[in-house]
Design a protein around this motif. Sequence first.
Motif, PDB file in Angstrom:
ATOM      1  N   ARG A  39       0.748  -1.277   0.154  1.00  0.00           N
ATOM      2  CA  ARG A  39       0.090   0.102  -0.027  1.00  0.00           C
ATOM      3  C   ARG A  39       0.999   1.149  -0.031  1.00  0.00           C
ATOM      4  O   ARG A  39       0.343   2.413  -0.341  1.00  0.00           O
ATOM      5  N   ASP A  40       2.059   1.059   0.460  1.00  0.00           N
ATOM      6  CA  ASP A  40       2.997   2.338   0.459  1.00  0.00           C
ATOM      7  C   ASP A  40       3.477   2.736  -1.035  1.00  0.00           C
ATOM      8  O   ASP A  40       4.340   3.749  -1.229  1.00  0.00           O
ATOM      9  N   TYR A  41       3.317   1.847  -2.121  1.00  0.00           N
ATOM     10  CA  TYR A  41       3.418   2.337  -3.273  1.00  0.00           C
ATOM     11  C   TYR A  41       2.696   3.489  -3.870  1.00  0.00           C
ATOM     12  O   TYR A  41       2.986   4.283  -4.738  1.00  0.00           O
ATOM     13  N   LYS A  42       1.527   3.620  -2.884  1.00  0.00           N
ATOM     14  CA  LYS A  42       0.565   4.762  -3.398  1.00  0.00           C
ATOM     15  C   LYS A  42       1.417   6.110  -3.060  1.00  0.00           C
ATOM     16  O   LYS A  42       2.018   6.185  -2.077  1.00  0.00           O
ATOM     17  N   SER A  43       1.023   7.258  -3.955  1.00  0.00           N
ATOM     18  CA  SER A  43       1.492   8.560  -3.631  1.00  0.00           C
ATOM     19  C   SER A  43       0.333   9.750  -3.810  1.00  0.00           C
ATOM     20  O   SER A  43      -0.441   9.366  -4.518  1.00  0.00           O
ATOM     21  N   ASN A  44       0.900  10.998  -3.677  1.00  0.00           N
ATOM     22  CA  ASN A  44       0.194  12.008  -4.138  1.00  0.00           C
ATOM     23  C   ASN A  44       0.572  12.465  -5.459  1.00  0.00           C
ATOM     24  O   ASN A  44       0.192  13.496  -5.838  1.00  0.00           O
ATOM     25  N   GLY A  45       1.313  11.701  -6.056  1.00  0.00           N
ATOM     26  CA  GLY A  45       1.865  11.958  -7.475  1.00  0.00           C
ATOM     27  C   GLY A  45       3.336  11.883  -7.710  1.00  0.00           C
ATOM     28  O   GLY A  45       3.647  11.671  -8.803  1.00  0.00           O
ATOM     29  N   CYS A  46       4.201  11.754  -6.450  1.00  0.00           N
ATOM     30  CA  CYS A  46       5.583  11.605  -6.762  1.00  0.00           C
ATOM     31  C   CYS A  46       5.698  10.122  -7.381  1.00  0.00           C
ATOM     32  O   CYS A  46       4.738   9.260  -7.122  1.00  0.00           O
TER      33      CYS A  46
END
Length: 203
Positions: free
Chosen positions: A169-176
């Motif tokens: 789940r930590d592969y998600k980002s705000n666009g980075c």
Amino acid sequence: MPSHHLTLRSAVSALTVAGIVAVTAPAAGAESAPHPRAAASQVKLEFVKNAKDPSNSILRVYDGKKLVAKYRAGSGLGTAADTGDKKKRYRNDCASSAGWLPNGTYKPTTFEINRNGDIKGYAIGLPDTWCSKRTVKRTALFIHSEMTKDRKQGPPHGADSPQRWDGPRDYKSNGCIKLHPSHIAALFSYMNHHGRAVSLTVR
């Protein structure tokens, strides 16, 4: 764990249980220092989006034309489970703080090993860029992971923390672009010996 395997010409000497390895260059300071032989770098990065699952995309590392490493990476808040409006939003490069990175070629601006802002530890800065419709300029863009400013992992208990890698789940980002901690450590180690990345292509 990511399925992509490292193929570095210069192998990383050791990875801790937390997946962190210190670069061999500076012991302190914000900027990493490439090896003297790396003055004329041919290192380039390529981020290939996975429309079916943005959190399971790929970052490739090239030295000249030779592929030397590839890592699982994510950009934006999208996952394979997205449907409807959520799917459209997270694959929209004009959706600020939610959609994936706009396509194009970027010239990295900074290479930090002790960043101490919202993003901590290893971080490659990217320039602000307009989205594909030129309606929104995407800002505060980085290639980074989740760790402390000292490149370690936060406490392994409690709620999800931006200073600790808790899983896919930590592969998600705000666009980075987000990498596993051990992978961004390996990338910096490679750049320290072969030169900083001169470009990032996103497609």
